[in-house]
Design an enzyme around this catalytic site. Structure first.
Site, mmCIF file in Angstrom:
data_model
loop_
_atom_site.group_PDB
_atom_site.id
_atom_site.type_symbol
_atom_site.label_atom_id
_atom_site.label_comp_id
_atom_site.label_asym_id
_atom_site.label_seq_id
_atom_site.Cartn_x
_atom_site.Cartn_y
_atom_site.Cartn_z
ATOM 1 N N GLY A 13 0.862 -1.320 -0.037
ATOM 2 C CA GLY A 13 -0.129 0.051 0.080
ATOM 3 C C GLY A 13 0.984 1.237 0.058
ATOM 4 O O GLY A 13 0.496 2.261 0.383
ATOM 5 N N GLY A 16 -0.104 5.175 -0.702
ATOM 6 C CA GLY A 16 -1.236 5.741 -0.047
ATOM 7 C C GLY A 16 -0.823 6.763 0.680
ATOM 8 O O GLY A 16 0.311 7.405 0.541
ATOM 9 N N GLN A 17 -1.746 7.335 1.564
ATOM 10 C CA GLN A 17 -1.449 8.493 2.380
ATOM 11 C C GLN A 17 -0.272 8.379 3.316
ATOM 12 O O GLN A 17 0.641 9.077 3.519
ATOM 13 C CB GLN A 17 -2.727 9.014 3.208
ATOM 14 C CG GLN A 17 -2.523 10.191 3.917
ATOM 15 C CD GLN A 17 -3.625 10.624 5.109
ATOM 16 O OE1 GLN A 17 -4.333 9.518 5.353
ATOM 17 N NE2 GLN A 17 -3.689 11.910 5.416
ATOM 18 N N ASP A 39 2.529 -1.748 -4.238
ATOM 19 C CA ASP A 39 0.998 -1.460 -4.354
ATOM 20 C C ASP A 39 0.138 -2.131 -5.272
ATOM 21 O O ASP A 39 0.789 -2.497 -6.490
ATOM 22 C CB ASP A 39 0.855 0.265 -4.468
ATOM 23 C CG ASP A 39 -0.272 0.840 -3.872
ATOM 24 O OD1 ASP A 39 -0.322 1.472 -2.863
ATOM 25 O OD2 ASP A 39 -1.443 0.561 -4.698
ATOM 26 N N ILE A 40 -1.034 -2.415 -5.331
ATOM 27 C CA ILE A 40 -2.120 -3.055 -6.330
ATOM 28 C C ILE A 40 -2.016 -2.067 -7.615
ATOM 29 O O ILE A 40 -1.911 -2.222 -8.775
ATOM 30 C CB ILE A 40 -3.265 -3.215 -5.653
ATOM 31 C CG1 ILE A 40 -3.958 -4.318 -6.817
ATOM 32 C CG2 ILE A 40 -4.090 -2.095 -5.458
ATOM 33 C CD1 ILE A 40 -5.164 -4.890 -6.173
ATOM 34 N N ARG A 41 -1.942 -0.549 -7.347
ATOM 35 C CA ARG A 41 -2.091 0.451 -8.440
ATOM 36 C C ARG A 41 -0.439 0.519 -8.926
ATOM 37 O O ARG A 41 0.656 0.222 -8.408
ATOM 38 C CB ARG A 41 -2.327 1.922 -7.883
ATOM 39 C CG ARG A 41 -3.795 1.947 -7.350
ATOM 40 C CD ARG A 41 -3.979 3.322 -7.070
ATOM 41 N NE ARG A 41 -3.625 3.674 -5.676
ATOM 42 C CZ ARG A 41 -3.332 4.998 -5.152
ATOM 43 N NH1 ARG A 41 -3.239 5.836 -6.161
ATOM 44 N NH2 ARG A 41 -2.758 5.275 -3.954
ATOM 45 N N ASP A 58 -0.530 -7.215 -5.567
ATOM 46 C CA ASP A 58 -1.942 -7.249 -5.000
ATOM 47 C C ASP A 58 -1.468 -8.105 -3.681
ATOM 48 O O ASP A 58 -1.067 -9.173 -3.851
ATOM 49 C CB ASP A 58 -2.744 -8.112 -5.718
ATOM 50 C CG ASP A 58 -4.139 -8.130 -5.130
ATOM 51 O OD1 ASP A 58 -4.196 -8.213 -3.780
ATOM 52 O OD2 ASP A 58 -5.233 -8.721 -5.786
ATOM 53 N N TYR A 146 -15.486 -1.825 8.438
ATOM 54 C CA TYR A 146 -13.927 -1.372 8.707
ATOM 55 C C TYR A 146 -13.408 -1.672 10.044
ATOM 56 O O TYR A 146 -12.243 -2.379 10.240
ATOM 57 C CB TYR A 146 -13.795 0.340 8.442
ATOM 58 C CG TYR A 146 -12.526 0.780 8.399
ATOM 59 C CD1 TYR A 146 -11.346 0.382 7.577
ATOM 60 C CD2 TYR A 146 -12.091 1.564 9.517
ATOM 61 C CE1 TYR A 146 -10.232 0.944 7.790
ATOM 62 C CE2 TYR A 146 -10.947 2.343 9.495
ATOM 63 C CZ TYR A 146 -9.894 1.930 8.880
ATOM 64 O OH TYR A 146 -8.476 2.188 9.103
ATOM 65 N N LYS A 150 -10.229 -4.265 11.529
ATOM 66 C CA LYS A 150 -9.209 -3.773 12.088
ATOM 67 C C LYS A 150 -9.134 -4.631 13.618
ATOM 68 O O LYS A 150 -7.917 -4.944 14.050
ATOM 69 C CB LYS A 150 -9.348 -2.116 12.600
ATOM 70 C CG LYS A 150 -9.033 -1.660 11.186
ATOM 71 C CD LYS A 150 -7.667 -1.712 10.837
ATOM 72 C CE LYS A 150 -7.580 -1.236 9.527
ATOM 73 N NZ LYS A 150 -6.014 -1.589 9.056
HETATM 74 P P1 NAD Z 1 -4.610 4.849 1.547
HETATM 75 O O1 NAD Z 1 -6.100 4.558 1.207
HETATM 76 O O2 NAD Z 1 -4.271 6.092 1.428
HETATM 77 O O3 NAD Z 1 -3.486 3.670 1.106
HETATM 78 C C1 NAD Z 1 -3.663 2.376 0.872
HETATM 79 C C2 NAD Z 1 -3.166 1.898 -0.366
HETATM 80 O O4 NAD Z 1 -3.467 0.310 -0.269
HETATM 81 C C3 NAD Z 1 -3.620 2.524 -1.773
HETATM 82 O O5 NAD Z 1 -2.585 3.072 -2.310
HETATM 83 C C4 NAD Z 1 -3.886 1.198 -2.454
HETATM 84 O O6 NAD Z 1 -3.961 1.200 -3.879
HETATM 85 C C5 NAD Z 1 -3.584 0.020 -1.714
HETATM 86 N N1 NAD Z 1 -4.131 -1.082 -1.944
HETATM 87 C C6 NAD Z 1 -5.568 -1.424 -1.611
HETATM 88 N N2 NAD Z 1 -5.970 -2.684 -1.976
HETATM 89 C C7 NAD Z 1 -4.714 -3.355 -2.033
HETATM 90 C C8 NAD Z 1 -4.299 -4.757 -2.528
HETATM 91 N N3 NAD Z 1 -5.445 -5.676 -2.787
HETATM 92 N N4 NAD Z 1 -3.047 -5.015 -2.662
HETATM 93 C C9 NAD Z 1 -2.056 -3.733 -2.489
HETATM 94 N N5 NAD Z 1 -2.438 -2.618 -2.229
HETATM 95 C C10 NAD Z 1 -3.667 -2.489 -2.057
HETATM 96 O O7 NAD Z 1 -4.606 4.289 3.119
HETATM 97 P P2 NAD Z 1 -3.622 5.029 4.360
HETATM 98 O O8 NAD Z 1 -4.532 6.312 4.844
HETATM 99 O O9 NAD Z 1 -2.378 4.842 3.784
HETATM 100 O O10 NAD Z 1 -3.753 3.803 5.341
HETATM 101 C C11 NAD Z 1 -2.724 2.712 5.564
HETATM 102 C C12 NAD Z 1 -3.120 1.863 6.687
HETATM 103 O O11 NAD Z 1 -3.437 2.589 7.944
HETATM 104 C C13 NAD Z 1 -4.619 1.076 6.657
HETATM 105 O O12 NAD Z 1 -4.535 0.093 7.288
HETATM 106 C C14 NAD Z 1 -5.516 1.997 7.388
HETATM 107 O O13 NAD Z 1 -6.627 1.415 8.028
HETATM 108 C C15 NAD Z 1 -4.715 2.483 8.397
HETATM 109 N N6 NAD Z 1 -5.044 3.805 8.972
HETATM 110 C C16 NAD Z 1 -4.962 4.797 8.466
HETATM 111 C C17 NAD Z 1 -5.420 5.909 9.084
HETATM 112 C C18 NAD Z 1 -5.407 7.336 8.398
HETATM 113 O O14 NAD Z 1 -5.872 8.354 9.016
HETATM 114 N N7 NAD Z 1 -4.838 7.429 7.123
HETATM 115 C C19 NAD Z 1 -6.172 6.018 10.263
HETATM 116 C C20 NAD Z 1 -5.924 4.717 10.901
HETATM 117 C C21 NAD Z 1 -5.516 3.500 10.331
HETATM 118 C C1 AKB Z 2 -10.692 6.533 8.494
HETATM 119 O O1 AKB Z 2 -11.200 7.457 8.677
HETATM 120 O O2 AKB Z 2 -11.101 5.464 8.058
HETATM 121 C C2 AKB Z 2 -9.290 6.313 8.885
HETATM 122 C C3 AKB Z 2 -9.131 5.683 10.221
HETATM 123 C C4 AKB Z 2 -9.235 6.421 11.572
HETATM 124 O O3 AKB Z 2 -9.004 4.594 10.549
HETATM 125 N N1 AKB Z 2 -8.717 7.536 9.089
#
Ligand code: NAD
Ligand code: AKB
Length: 318
Positions: A13, A16-17, A39-41, A58, A146, A150
């Site tokens: 991933g 992502g963010q 990443d899958i993308r 993936d 979701y 988790k």
């Molecule tokens: P994001 O959505 O920005 O990035 C996730 C990435 O995963 C994307 O680039 C997507 O293309 C990739 N992805 C999706 N399906 C996939 C697959 N099958 N195989 C490979 N890649 C795949 O998410 P994020 O904000 O970077 O979050 C990362 C982790 O942190 C997640 O587990 C999320 O639940 C957790 N998290 C994030 C936040 C937040 O505020 N950003 C808060 C709590 C928990």
């Molecule tokens: C969401 O809003 O889904 C995430 C999280 C708190 O897990 N930022």
């Protein structure tokens, strides 16, 4: 094939963010060639793909994942691939498949290749029955799919540690606020979008009520917390290691809008709640991170004002 584990790091991933900034930080610390972003993308212009090795993968494809771990001498996996809450509630089956199936696939690869695993959890593990300042050991009864995925992720991480001695660690991230990559489809995305709107059109329609208070953290702190946890001695980590609450910020949407208004002349914000309000209402206002502080010394650096300044500077490119 080289013997696993090696010293290299794999990030799922990675586009992502969080991946955008974690890959950057890990490459700075370990050298660009040591960090394999996946990443899958596909991407030809994302920094995770251009500043070091990148593989389209993936996370559900366990055999390719395992092969990549062997071939690249991976010793540590940061597993970020997932669907976030708003996207996940729109497509619960896919959310279960990617979040639970993906975590299982990573843990299996880690077991086979003897790697350590960082797999993040979320404040979404808590449900409406948790105290508004959620303790580490609150009962976990989430009302979002979701959140359920988790809770399962934490359970699987504990299972692989207990049964197979896979070194698993995780943090219950609060909403993360950053500017280098867009937020990925979560409920807390308003706390990111509002900055871009303020410096763009000067107006934001916020999709939660003004009094919505949630735990939040600036991304620099989240990256520091992640790397600190992975560097902590395993002996210092107790039963919360699959999903630590960490000390963080707690502010309402109105307080955030006001902090931005004080700095961006003419900025206006309306509050127009949509279906994401219910997810936000089911989560705590703040979380008690005293166990993470005691076991691996976690203290955040950014308060609300410092975060707002950093976001406005970052988006403006100052
Ligand atoms: P994001 O959505 O920005 O990035 C996730 C990435 O995963 C994307 O680039 C997507 O293309 C990739 N992805 C999706 N399906 C996939 C697959 N099958 N195989 C490979 N890649 C795949 O998410 P994020 O904000 O970077 O979050 C990362 C982790 O942190 C997640 O587990 C999320 O639940 C957790 N998290 C994030 C936040 C937040 O505020 N950003 C808060 C709590 C928990
Ligand atoms: C969401 O809003 O889904 C995430 C999280 C708190 O897990 N930022």
């Amino acid at each position: 094939m080289p013997d696993a584990p090696g010293d290299n790091i794999l990030v799922t991933g990675a586009l992502g963010q969080i991946g955008t900034e974690l890959v950057e930080a890990l490459r700075e610390a370990h050298g660009p060639e040591s960090v394999i972003a996946t990443d899958i993308r596909e991407s030809e212009d994302h920094p995770s793909a251009t500043n070091g090795p990148f593989i389209t993968l993936d996370v559900l494809d366990n055999s390719s994942l395992t092969q990549v771990c062997f071939e690249h001498g991976i010793g540590e996996i940061y597993h970020l691939a997932a669907l976030l809450s708003a996207t996940g509630e729109r497509n619960p089956e896919l959310c279960r498949k990617v979040n639970i199936g993906g975590t299982r696939s990573v843990l299996e690869a880690a077991r086979t290749c003897f790697t350590r695993v960082y797999s993040p959890s979320s404040i979404a593990v808590f449900g409406p029955d948790s105290p508004k300042q959620a303790p580490q050991d609150a009962e976990l009864n989430p009302t979002t799919v979701y959140g359920e995925t988790k809770v399962s992720g934490e359970e699987m991480a504990r299972e692989y540690l207990a049964k197979f001695s896979v070194d698993t660690r995780g943090i219950r991230y609060p909403g993360l606020v950053s500017y280098k990559a867009p937020a990925g489809g979560g409920t807390t995305d308003y706390a990111v979008e509002i900055f871009h709107a303020a410096l763009g059109s000067g107006h934001y329609d916020c999709f939660v009520r003004s009094d919505t208070r949630l735990p939040m953290l600036y991304m620099d702190d989240a990256i520091r917390a992640t790397i600190s946890l992975m560097r902590a001695s395993s002996d210092s980590l107790g039963t919360s290691r699959a999903g630590y609450n960490i000390s963080c910020l707690s502010f309402t949407a109105k307080e955030l809008a006001e902090a931005i208004s004080e700095r961006v002349e003419g900025f206006t914000c309306n509050f127009v709640p949509d279906e994401r309000q219910a997810y936000a209402d089911s989560w705590p206002d703040s979380i008690d991170g005293s166990i993470a502080h005691r076991e691996w010394g976690w203290v955040p650096e950014y308060d609300l004002n410092e975060m707002v300044d950093a976001m406005l500077r970052g988006i403006s490119g100052d």
